[in-house]
Design a protein around this motif. Structure first.
Motif, PDB file in Angstrom:
ATOM      1  N   VAL C 109     -12.676  10.437 -13.832  1.00  0.00           N
ATOM      2  CA  VAL C 109     -12.935  10.900 -15.192  1.00  0.00           C
ATOM      3  C   VAL C 109     -12.582  12.379 -15.351  1.00  0.00           C
ATOM      4  N   ALA C 110     -12.917  13.185 -14.338  1.00  0.00           N
ATOM      5  CA  ALA C 110     -12.764  14.629 -14.491  1.00  0.00           C
ATOM      6  C   ALA C 110     -11.381  15.117 -14.088  1.00  0.00           C
ATOM      7  N   ASN C 111     -10.526  14.194 -13.667  1.00  0.00           N
ATOM      8  CA  ASN C 111      -9.188  14.599 -13.278  1.00  0.00           C
ATOM      9  C   ASN C 111      -8.393  15.026 -14.513  1.00  0.00           C
ATOM     10  N   ARG C 112      -7.753  16.184 -14.431  1.00  0.00           N
ATOM     11  CA  ARG C 112      -7.046  16.695 -15.611  1.00  0.00           C
ATOM     12  C   ARG C 112      -5.888  15.792 -16.002  1.00  0.00           C
ATOM     13  N   LYS C 113      -5.395  15.007 -15.031  1.00  0.00           N
ATOM     14  CA  LYS C 113      -4.246  14.147 -15.342  1.00  0.00           C
ATOM     15  C   LYS C 113      -4.675  12.857 -16.032  1.00  0.00           C
ATOM     16  N   THR C 114      -5.982  12.601 -16.042  1.00  0.00           N
ATOM     17  CA  THR C 114      -6.450  11.362 -16.651  1.00  0.00           C
ATOM     18  C   THR C 114      -6.233  11.392 -18.159  1.00  0.00           C
ATOM     19  N   ASN C 115      -5.687  10.308 -18.670  1.00  0.00           N
ATOM     20  CA  ASN C 115      -5.526  10.164 -20.121  1.00  0.00           C
ATOM     21  C   ASN C 115      -6.875   9.739 -20.697  1.00  0.00           C
ATOM     22  N   LEU C 116      -7.632  10.737 -21.188  1.00  0.00           N
ATOM     23  CA  LEU C 116      -9.004  10.444 -21.619  1.00  0.00           C
ATOM     24  C   LEU C 116      -9.084   9.443 -22.769  1.00  0.00           C
ATOM     25  N   PRO C 117      -8.280   9.608 -23.834  1.00  0.00           N
ATOM     26  CA  PRO C 117      -8.364   8.593 -24.891  1.00  0.00           C
ATOM     27  C   PRO C 117      -8.181   7.179 -24.356  1.00  0.00           C
ATOM     28  N   LYS C 118      -7.249   7.002 -23.406  1.00  0.00           N
ATOM     29  CA  LYS C 118      -7.002   5.666 -22.872  1.00  0.00           C
ATOM     30  C   LYS C 118      -8.219   5.181 -22.086  1.00  0.00           C
ATOM     31  N   LEU C 119      -8.747   6.077 -21.257  1.00  0.00           N
ATOM     32  CA  LEU C 119      -9.930   5.704 -20.481  1.00  0.00           C
ATOM     33  C   LEU C 119     -11.079   5.340 -21.409  1.00  0.00           C
ATOM     34  N   ARG C 120     -11.306   6.194 -22.421  1.00  0.00           N
ATOM     35  CA  ARG C 120     -12.435   5.974 -23.309  1.00  0.00           C
ATOM     36  C   ARG C 120     -12.282   4.686 -24.103  1.00  0.00           C
ATOM     37  N   SER C 121     -11.033   4.324 -24.400  1.00  0.00           N
ATOM     38  CA  SER C 121     -10.843   3.093 -25.163  1.00  0.00           C
ATOM     39  C   SER C 121     -11.271   1.884 -24.336  1.00  0.00           C
ATOM     40  N   ARG C 122     -11.357   2.033 -23.013  1.00  0.00           N
ATOM     41  CA  ARG C 122     -11.789   0.909 -22.173  1.00  0.00           C
ATOM     42  C   ARG C 122     -13.277   0.972 -21.885  1.00  0.00           C
ATOM     43  N   VAL C 123     -13.926   2.046 -22.280  1.00  0.00           N
ATOM     44  CA  VAL C 123     -15.358   2.202 -22.068  1.00  0.00           C
ATOM     45  C   VAL C 123     -16.035   2.200 -23.441  1.00  0.00           C
ATOM     46  N   GLY C 124     -16.751   1.138 -23.742  1.00  0.00           N
ATOM     47  CA  GLY C 124     -17.419   1.080 -25.047  1.00  0.00           C
ATOM     48  C   GLY C 124     -18.675   1.921 -25.029  1.00  0.00           C
ATOM     49  N   MET C 125     -18.969   2.582 -26.146  1.00  0.00           N
ATOM     50  CA  MET C 125     -20.211   3.353 -26.179  1.00  0.00           C
ATOM     51  C   MET C 125     -20.947   3.111 -27.483  1.00  0.00           C
ATOM     52  N   VAL C 126     -22.274   2.981 -27.349  1.00  0.00           N
ATOM     53  CA  VAL C 126     -23.137   2.793 -28.515  1.00  0.00           C
ATOM     54  C   VAL C 126     -24.118   3.956 -28.533  1.00  0.00           C
ATOM     55  N   PHE C 127     -24.223   4.605 -29.701  1.00  0.00           N
ATOM     56  CA  PHE C 127     -24.992   5.844 -29.799  1.00  0.00           C
ATOM     57  C   PHE C 127     -26.372   5.607 -30.401  1.00  0.00           C
ATOM     58  N   GLN C 128     -27.251   6.559 -30.135  1.00  0.00           N
ATOM     59  CA  GLN C 128     -28.602   6.492 -30.690  1.00  0.00           C
ATOM     60  C   GLN C 128     -28.565   6.420 -32.214  1.00  0.00           C
ATOM     61  N   HIS C 129     -27.732   7.276 -32.817  1.00  0.00           N
ATOM     62  CA  HIS C 129     -27.683   7.305 -34.287  1.00  0.00           C
ATOM     63  C   HIS C 129     -26.471   6.547 -34.820  1.00  0.00           C
ATOM     64  N   PHE C 130     -26.090   5.486 -34.162  1.00  0.00           N
ATOM     65  CA  PHE C 130     -25.019   4.551 -34.587  1.00  0.00           C
ATOM     66  C   PHE C 130     -23.659   5.204 -34.700  1.00  0.00           C
ATOM     67  N   GLU C 131     -23.592   6.318 -35.471  1.00  0.00           N
ATOM     68  CA  GLU C 131     -22.334   7.046 -35.656  1.00  0.00           C
ATOM     69  C   GLU C 131     -21.224   6.154 -36.187  1.00  0.00           C
ATOM     70  N   LEU C 132     -21.572   5.267 -37.094  1.00  0.00           N
ATOM     71  CA  LEU C 132     -20.508   4.620 -37.865  1.00  0.00           C
ATOM     72  C   LEU C 132     -19.900   5.703 -38.746  1.00  0.00           C
ATOM     73  N   PHE C 133     -18.644   5.505 -39.146  1.00  0.00           N
ATOM     74  CA  PHE C 133     -17.999   6.509 -39.977  1.00  0.00           C
ATOM     75  C   PHE C 133     -18.340   6.218 -41.437  1.00  0.00           C
ATOM     76  N   PRO C 134     -19.145   7.095 -42.068  1.00  0.00           N
ATOM     77  CA  PRO C 134     -19.731   6.744 -43.362  1.00  0.00           C
ATOM     78  C   PRO C 134     -18.710   6.606 -44.491  1.00  0.00           C
ATOM     79  N   HIS C 135     -17.515   7.193 -44.306  1.00  0.00           N
ATOM     80  CA  HIS C 135     -16.529   7.142 -45.393  1.00  0.00           C
ATOM     81  C   HIS C 135     -15.650   5.906 -45.301  1.00  0.00           C
ATOM     82  N   LEU C 136     -15.849   5.087 -44.274  1.00  0.00           N
ATOM     83  CA  LEU C 136     -15.017   3.901 -44.092  1.00  0.00           C
ATOM     84  C   LEU C 136     -15.872   2.644 -44.266  1.00  0.00           C
TER      85      LEU C 136
END
Lengths: 230, 239, 286
Positions: C109-136
């Motif tokens: 995760v902390a490697n500078r060469k890691t493509n973070l958006p790609k990694l994050r797209s494979r790791v789902g996350m659910v937040f305490q305050h939902f964080e749905l995008f209110p304008h969509l």
């Protein structure tokens, strides 16, 4: 007093006042507002970015512009833009730019400082979790700005941005100092020519007031609607 | 860039015969400051009254206050400047108008009055916002203690409101200061006007404007510093 | 422990194993259809190795080491301020850390060469305050990242989103905006939004603690179903009922340290540390 108030002077000048003057004023306002918001948003993003140096550059730009009177800035760019044009194009002598381009550049750069403060507040008003959620979904910085943060910031700040645009609309009257024929410039030229200062300046005041007053009423209505949706 | 810089120009005599170009700019700076301060006195007084009007329970008072703010906010300052300078003497009874036109230093008085009334509308907005930002209990507590409405404003609401709005008032003061440059259109010889005439006389455009720019930035710094001192001086302990 | 020598997640020894159907899969279509992973069942999907983190001088995480294996459900609990939310946010690099290593499915995760958006797209996350995008709209919330990150077409993204919305029982609300839904409904949409990316692992950061009590159940039901389908999950929560029902392991954190990392039975049966005992008695007493 008003006994010799001559409405015919105004009537005769109407085509010139609106077709020449008001067209210039409105075009300048619209283009400078769009340019100012775009540039201002970029400056706000710089100011909030974590890249060393960028926030400082943005802050200096904003504070610099905001310390200067618009009239002085208008003069600055009127004389400076030809030299910048020469420097950019490598021409032999300073490039002649028209009054319109010069004013547009001036107002875009000047208002960007004010719009950037509005957009900065707008971006900061979006809960941090939104950016985190966008990142967690794999959106890049630009994707998350473009699809998640800025649309919300823009929407929250729309009333303030429009109010600032009304200020910009009024500020464009200052191109008078360059003898440009904007709405006030046109009124002033007729006033001098016909010796009818009272009629022309009162009429100009009424027109500006009507436009700005109605526009600010509309902004207030919009504000209430935005407030309800949120 | 084929521009001939000449920073020594400031020490050349200006063709007006009143000293060097540097003297000319400094005199402009002086007029800028004096005009701004005088206008601010008017703006502060009228703005406070209008701001208070807008927070009174009386509908009529609110309407008067709102009308004032709308009127002065929705007409460009430059147009207001022309109305005070060119139009007012014409629409007044003739003897008054003649007196006005013959006033020595008319651009200065006009600029002060015009800026004062204009800035008052913005001060009024801040005062209203400051009063409305106070907890509603403050007004009730004042009334419950037997204070009259005027006393409640004088001793309870306004002292607190002014403290809250000190930062926005600072930027209104700075706006007021920058707006003095609009008065160059009616012939006030303030800083921007002097830089402009230096440019016209000497053709050293960029030196003239650079000097004016630096002077404006310096006044801004002074004002911000003073405002910070005021804020600390009047800060309420424990808040 | 100073060495950070944790073997990287082993590549799947048997290519067929990644196609394995979860043993307890439900009869209906599964909620989750994780993308292919490198990890075989039983190998660490998330390896947290000796991670420390500071805010200035203040240390928020101290030498945290744990691993979540493929198909495992790990519940992280602990008093507020114990660093559990910070730890889970380090897993998808929402929070940076200064020391140690985190590997997700073999990617550092902390490697500078890691493509973070790609990694994050494979790791789902659910937040305490939902964080749905209110304008969509709900539909756009579900399809935005599918289109922008995974490059799916609009029809495909919307169809995928709607299918998941149906699974969390909210298909009728597809055209609404987040502000028009209850908290519980918003959180179910948020789970569907994360699942639409076909994550290989799901992180939950106190998913029920901002909800009114009567809405907690509907969200937990979705999470239980997900767990039973074999999704790899790391869940920060105080819901001990959920932990008892589906967790494999429970991690207890306090003051930035992992105090206890035990099998569910051991943790609820006889927690070794006194701090965990105290925490449990306080949480379970009401």
């Amino acid at each position: 007093m008003f006994a010799d108030f001559d409405f015919k002077v105004i009537l005769n000048a109407l085509p010139y006042l609106f077709l020449d003057g008001m067209t210039f004023t409105l075009t300048l306002t619209a283009l400078a507002a769009v340019g100012g918001v775009v540039l201002g948003t970029l400056i706000a993003m710089m100011r909030l970015s974590g890249i060393p140096g960028l926030p400082q550059v943005a802050k200096i730009y904003v504070n610099f512009m905001r310390s200067l009177p618009l009239v002085l800035v208008i003069f600055w760019f009127y004389f400076l833009v030809p030299y910048i044009g020469q420097w950019l194009t490598g021409a032999e002598r300073p490039i002649q730019v028209g009054a319109f381009s010069s004013s547009l550049i001036t107002f875009t750069l000047f208002e960007a400082a004010y719009f950037s403060e509005i957009m900065r507040a707008g971006i900061q008003s979006i809960p941090k979790g939104q950016a985190a959620a966008a990142s967690a979904l794999g959106l890049t910085y630009w994707q998350s700005m473009g699809n998640v943060i800025l649309p919300q910031a823009f929407r929250n700040m729309l009333p303030v941005l429009l109010t600032q645009t009304i200020v910009l609309f009024q500020d464009t009257s200052l191109v008078y100092v360059l003898s440009i024929t904007d709405f006030l410039g046109a009124a002033s030229k007729v006033a001098q020519r016909d010796g009818r200062l009272v009629e022309m300046y009162l009429f100009a005041a009424v027109v500006y007031f009507t436009i700005c007053f109605i526009a600010s009423l509309l902004v207030r209505r919009l504000q209430r609607r935005v407030a309800i949706i949120r | 860039m084929n521009y001939n810089w000449n920073w020594g120009i400031f020490f050349d005599l200006s063709p007006e015969g009143t000293g060097t170009y540097a003297d000319m700019l400094l005199s402009g700076l002086m007029w800028t400051i004096v005009t701004a301060l005088c206008a601010w006195v008017i703006a502060f007084a009228i703005g406070s009254v209008v701001g208070v009007l807008r927070t009174l329970p009386s509908r009529a008072a609110q309407a008067v206050g709102n009308a004032y703010v709308e009127l002065f906010r929705n007409v460009p300052l430059l147009v207001q400047m022309f109305l005070w300078f060119f139009v007012l003497p014409e629409v007044l009874p003739e003897s008054w108008g003649t007196w006005l036109k013959q006033l020595p230093n008319a651009p200065f008085y006009t600029a002060v009055v015009c800026l004062g009334f204009f800035t008052a509308s913005r001060v009024a907005e801040q005062v209203r916002a400051g009063i409305q930002a106070l907890p509603r209990g403050q007004r009730m507590a004042g009334t419950a203690l037997g204070l009259t409405t005027a006393q409640t404003y004088r001793y309870v609401l306004l002292p607190n409101a002014y403290r809250i709005i000190l930062p926005p008032m600072t930027s209104e003061f700075l706006n007021n200061l920058k707006n003095t440059s609009v008065a160059l259109t009616i012939g006030l010889l303030e800083l921007t006007a002097r830089a402009r005439s230096m440019q016209e006389f000497s053709f050293q455009v960029f030196e003239a404007f650079t000097a004016a720019t630096i002077l404006y930035i310096l006044i801004n710094l002074v004002v911000v510093t003073v405002s910070g001192m005021l804020e600390r001086r009047f800060a309420v302990p424990g808040r | 422990m100073t060495s950070s020598a944790m073997p990287p997640a082993a590549p799947a020894p048997n290519p067929a194993s990644s196609l394995e159907v979860p043993p307890t899969g439900p009869v209906t279509a599964p909620l989750a259809t994780p993308a292919a992973t490198q990890a075989a069942p039983g190998t660490p999907m998330i390896a947290i190795d000796n991670v420390s983190k500071w805010y200035g001088d203040f240390q928020v995480l101290t030498n945290c080491t744990t691993a979540t294996r493929k198909g495992e459900v790990v519940v992280v609990c602990g008093p507020s301020g114990s660093g559990k939310s910070t730890l889970i946010k380090c897993v998808n690099a929402l929070e940076p850390f200064q020391k140690g290593q985190i590997t997700v499915d073999g990617t550092q995760v902390a490697n500078r060469k890691t493509n973070l958006p790609k990694l994050r797209s494979r790791v789902g996350m659910v937040f305490q305050h939902f964080e749905l995008f209110p304008h969509l709209t709900i539909t756009d919330n579900l399809s935005l990242a599918q289109r922008k990150v995974l490059g799916r077409g609009k029809d495909e993204a919307v169809a995928k989103g709607l299918a998941l919305l149906e699974r969390v029982g909210l298909k009728a609300h597809a055209h609404k905006f987040p502000g028009q839904l209850s908290g519980g409904q918003q959180q179910r949409v948020a789970i569907a939004r994360a699942l639409a990316m076909n994550p290989i692992v799901m992180l939950f950061d106190e998913p029920t603690s901002a909800l009114d009590p009567e809405m907690v159940g509907e969200v937990l039901d979705v999470m239980v179903e997900l767990a039973r389908e074999g999704m790899t999950m790391m869940v920060v929560t105080h819901e001990m009922g959920f932990a008892r029902k589906v967790a494999n392991r429970v991690i207890f954190m306090d003051k930035g340290e992992i105090v206890e990392d035990a099998h569910k039975e051991d943790f609820f049966g006889s927690p070794r540390s006194e701090r965990a005992q105290q925490f449990l008695s306080r949480i379970l007493s009401h």
